[in-house]
Design a protein around this motif. Sequence first.
Motif, short mmCIF file in Angstrom:
data_model
loop_
_atom_site.label_atom_id
_atom_site.label_comp_id
_atom_site.label_asym_id
_atom_site.label_seq_id
_atom_site.Cartn_x
_atom_site.Cartn_y
_atom_site.Cartn_z
N ARG A 120 -6.24 -3.59 0.54
CA ARG A 120 -6.71 -3.21 1.87
C ARG A 120 -6.60 -4.38 2.82
N PRO A 137 1.44 2.78 6.43
CA PRO A 137 0.83 2.51 5.13
C PRO A 137 -0.65 2.85 5.17
N ARG A 147 -3.68 1.72 4.77
CA ARG A 147 -4.56 0.55 4.79
C ARG A 147 -4.81 0.21 6.25
N TYR A 153 -4.63 6.51 -6.55
CA TYR A 153 -4.95 5.68 -5.39
C TYR A 153 -6.46 5.59 -5.30
N SER A 194 -6.48 -0.36 -4.83
CA SER A 194 -5.40 -0.45 -3.86
C SER A 194 -5.71 -1.55 -2.85
N ALA A 202 0.83 -1.19 0.00
CA ALA A 202 0.00 0.00 0.00
C ALA A 202 0.87 1.25 0.00
N LYS A 254 2.57 4.52 1.16
CA LYS A 254 3.03 4.92 2.48
C LYS A 254 3.71 6.28 2.37
N ASP A 278 -8.45 6.12 4.23
CA ASP A 278 -7.21 6.08 3.48
C ASP A 278 -7.32 6.78 2.13
#
Length: 448
Positions: free
Chosen positions: A443, A127, A129, A437, A441, A120, A122, A425
Amino acid sequence: MKDTPGWASPGSAPSDGQEPDNSGTAEPPEQPADQGGTNQPEPPSKWSKEQPPPGQWSAPSPQGPGQAPPPPPPGPGWGGRQPPGAGGYGGQGGGWGGRGYGGPGGPSGWGGNWGGPPPAAKPGVIPLRPLGVGEILDGAVSTMRTYWRTVLGISLTVAVVTQIAVILLQGLVLDDSASTDVLNDPNATAGELSRALGDTLLSSGVVVLIGLLGTIVATALLTSVTSRAVLGKSVTTAEAWHDARPRLPRLFALTFLLPLIAVAIITVGTLPGLLVAVAGSSSAGAALAVLGGLGAGVVALWLMIRFSLASPALMLEKQGVLKSMSRSAKLVRGSWWRVFGIQLLATIIANIVASIVVIPFAIIASALSGDGVAGFLGSGGSPGWTFLIVSGIGSVIGSMITFPISAGVTVLLYIDQRIRREALDLDLARAAGVQDYGSDSPRTTPGS
């Protein structure tokens, strides 16, 4: 159809609008028998006339320029047909895994070189998630390590001011020597014991109140720092103070309201037993008071954990006191044990680390005060200036460790709960400037 990790995008039809047949190959268009009165030879085909059965054919040889590769046969778990190398999840072309993330018809197949989804985004200390326990603790430590000037500057300033106030009060105003002598005197009357006990509780309450005020200020400032650290953005102490100052009165009210609620619940739980004891049945009243106090303590603990995320909700969402408590209860609902475990673990770790620093300073302070450690513990008198100053230095160093860990874990736990329940997020990625994003992405959570 919404793309999710583990599913390919729906495939597209081959070029020129041709539909693939059941074997997964596209037939070239029929050539007219006569074009301009001359018979043109049929171009040679690059495909063998004897094709293997569907689902068993291997990847074809490299195609010529301008010729589209044939799509692979469908397989379970994929949203549709997609040519290898077309930029999907697997195949030879660009995608998430190239050859390492192969799928049906790709060069690595289902069982070859499975690399998992990409990490994910960062942009900051965590990160974007759902987080595991270790990632929350690591995020708090990473914030302190990455932005150490701001974090340690805030913690040091608050701790020094708090300890100076405590040392001056204990050395000049709060002299407990007389109260201690009365409490240790077996011939003291009930009135003298009550006054001495009241003075001791008053002095202890003042010290706790000063420490609580310092904790509130440090929490408010460090909440702003941690929330920016999630986005990978630094913040100065002046900027953190500018952001937190308008919210401090409400944070004070929230911080004082929660202990009052806990005390009121415990008082209500023990009150029936006290009334029974006053009525004449002392043993039954004491037992009832103990049972009522234990039950009320469990209820108070349950409520305190439900409201434990109210502070970051108040600071970051700019909510009122009651609204922030409601937001915390909503975020904690269904995750009470997880929130309780993480908060308890962070508290234990912070106190252990602080004790490693504070206890040696207390021993050194007792040794330097003149009476030694055993003399100080046995005398029960008022500590001298040497003890207060040396032990105060240890308390300052310990507070520099506990403030960032406690505040950081609470803020990151609040962000984690919002990511799990409200897809925060996505907003964080946009605020951090992360490109592309969205729904594709990953999760997944490495731990709970």
